[in-house]
Design a protein around this motif. Sequence first.
Motif, PDB file in Angstrom:
ATOM      1  N   TYR A  91      26.483   2.625   3.942  1.00 49.95           N
ATOM      2  CA  TYR A  91      27.905   2.722   3.596  1.00 49.95           C
ATOM      3  C   TYR A  91      28.729   2.679   4.881  1.00 49.95           C
ATOM      4  O   TYR A  91      28.251   3.054   5.950  1.00 49.95           O
TER       5      TYR A  91
ATOM      6  N   THR B  83      11.813  -6.075   0.231  1.00 50.34           N
ATOM      7  CA  THR B  83      13.100  -6.403  -0.406  1.00 50.34           C
ATOM      8  C   THR B  83      13.039  -7.695  -1.209  1.00 50.34           C
ATOM      9  O   THR B  83      13.840  -7.893  -2.116  1.00 50.34           O
TER      10      THR B  83
ATOM     11  N   LEU C 141      27.299  -1.576   1.886  1.00 50.57           N
ATOM     12  CA  LEU C 141      27.351  -1.119   0.491  1.00 50.57           C
ATOM     13  C   LEU C 141      28.775  -0.715   0.145  1.00 50.57           C
ATOM     14  O   LEU C 141      29.472  -0.114   0.972  1.00 50.57           O
TER      15      LEU C 141
ATOM     16  N   THR D 177      28.542  -3.149  -5.360  1.00 53.51           N
ATOM     17  CA  THR D 177      28.037  -4.082  -4.330  1.00 53.51           C
ATOM     18  C   THR D 177      27.585  -5.389  -4.986  1.00 53.51           C
ATOM     19  O   THR D 177      27.798  -6.483  -4.441  1.00 53.51           O
ATOM     20  N   HIS D 178      26.978  -5.275  -6.182  1.00 53.68           N
ATOM     21  CA  HIS D 178      26.514  -6.490  -6.891  1.00 53.68           C
ATOM     22  C   HIS D 178      27.723  -7.302  -7.353  1.00 53.68           C
ATOM     23  O   HIS D 178      27.740  -8.529  -7.266  1.00 53.68           O
TER      24      HIS D 178
ATOM     25  N   LYS E   5      27.158   2.189  -7.942  1.00 54.53           N
ATOM     26  CA  LYS E   5      26.192   1.320  -7.236  1.00 54.53           C
ATOM     27  C   LYS E   5      26.355  -0.155  -7.578  1.00 54.53           C
ATOM     28  O   LYS E   5      26.031  -1.030  -6.775  1.00 54.53           O
ATOM     29  N   SER E   6      26.852  -0.417  -8.812  1.00 57.23           N
ATOM     30  CA  SER E   6      26.953  -1.828  -9.216  1.00 57.23           C
ATOM     31  C   SER E   6      28.090  -2.562  -8.487  1.00 57.23           C
ATOM     32  O   SER E   6      28.177  -3.787  -8.554  1.00 57.23           O
TER      33      SER E   6
ATOM     34  N   ALA F 237      22.522  -2.424   4.388  1.00 53.73           N
ATOM     35  CA  ALA F 237      22.533  -1.436   3.312  1.00 53.73           C
ATOM     36  C   ALA F 237      22.822  -0.018   3.794  1.00 53.73           C
ATOM     37  O   ALA F 237      22.026   0.911   3.624  1.00 53.73           O
TER      38      ALA F 237
ATOM     39  N   ASP G 197      19.329   1.669   3.467  1.00 52.54           N
ATOM     40  CA  ASP G 197      18.585   1.848   2.213  1.00 52.54           C
ATOM     41  C   ASP G 197      18.125   0.477   1.702  1.00 52.54           C
ATOM     42  O   ASP G 197      18.824  -0.194   0.943  1.00 52.54           O
TER      43      ASP G 197
ATOM     44  N   ASN H 267      16.093  -0.360  -0.410  1.00 52.47           N
ATOM     45  CA  ASN H 267      15.972  -0.495  -1.862  1.00 52.47           C
ATOM     46  C   ASN H 267      17.214  -1.160  -2.456  1.00 52.47           C
ATOM     47  O   ASN H 267      17.130  -1.894  -3.447  1.00 52.47           O
ATOM     48  N   GLU H 268      18.364  -0.927  -1.816  1.00 55.93           N
ATOM     49  CA  GLU H 268      19.608  -1.555  -2.303  1.00 55.93           C
ATOM     50  C   GLU H 268      19.582  -3.070  -2.061  1.00 55.93           C
ATOM     51  O   GLU H 268      20.158  -3.836  -2.831  1.00 55.93           O
TER      52      GLU H 268
END
Length: 183
Positions: A76, A123, A47, A55-56, A52-53, A74, A88, A90-91
């Motif tokens: 850091y 996921t 990550l 990583t995208h 948060k965006s 996922a 995580d 969820n990421e």
Amino acid sequence: MGCPQQRAVDGGHGSSLLPVSQWPLVAEIVSHLSQNLKVPVWCKLRLVAGNKSLTHKLTALLADNGCKLVTLHARYASVTRRRQGLADLNEVKILKDVVTSIPILSNGNVRTLQDVTKNLEFTGADGIMVGEALLANPWLFEGKEADSVGIIREYLDICANVHADAFSIPSVRQHIRNFLRAK
Ligand SMILES: Cc1cc2nc3c(=O)[nH]c(=O)nc-3n(C[C@H](O)[C@H](O)[C@H](O)COP(=O)(O)O)c2cc1C
């Protein structure tokens, strides 16, 4: 872009390539490789710290520069010990929803074959990478119970007969120690 170890960071590779300041270099490397290699270029990242965006955005940048698949571990880069917390997932799920142009693989937290199924269901990732659990049980993906003695016998047989010149005693010792962790 996953390894957080000091020597990777000092060497300017691994997770030291995650910050936004490094993205022009990352884009150049991935673009150069994808134009000049005969095999597809895949990237693995952790990550990106901060918003948060990020990583995208990094994943989209990789795809724009020719990367054909991304694996997200996922955590850091600041998390250098497993006991500091679970990945995580969820990421991974969010990244899979946001970036649709390339396949996304999930990485982290798998200890059993059931974890593989649960991880993929949760996921929605296109596949999975497993690290540490396979060191203890290389048969994990076959759904076989870990059998330390059986694995050690098979491994030593390979060392002695198949690639006898390719094994050092310290690495054999390390692998046997890992197999003995299997339950
Ligand atoms: C022995 C070992 C070597 C690893 N080497 C690397 C590496 O060179 N680059 C990297 O990004 N991750 C490396 N990792 C991290 C794994 O690829 C993986 O991201 C991490 O272990 C989390 O997945 P897991 O819970 O399935 O082990 C390594 C892990 C292990 C156990």
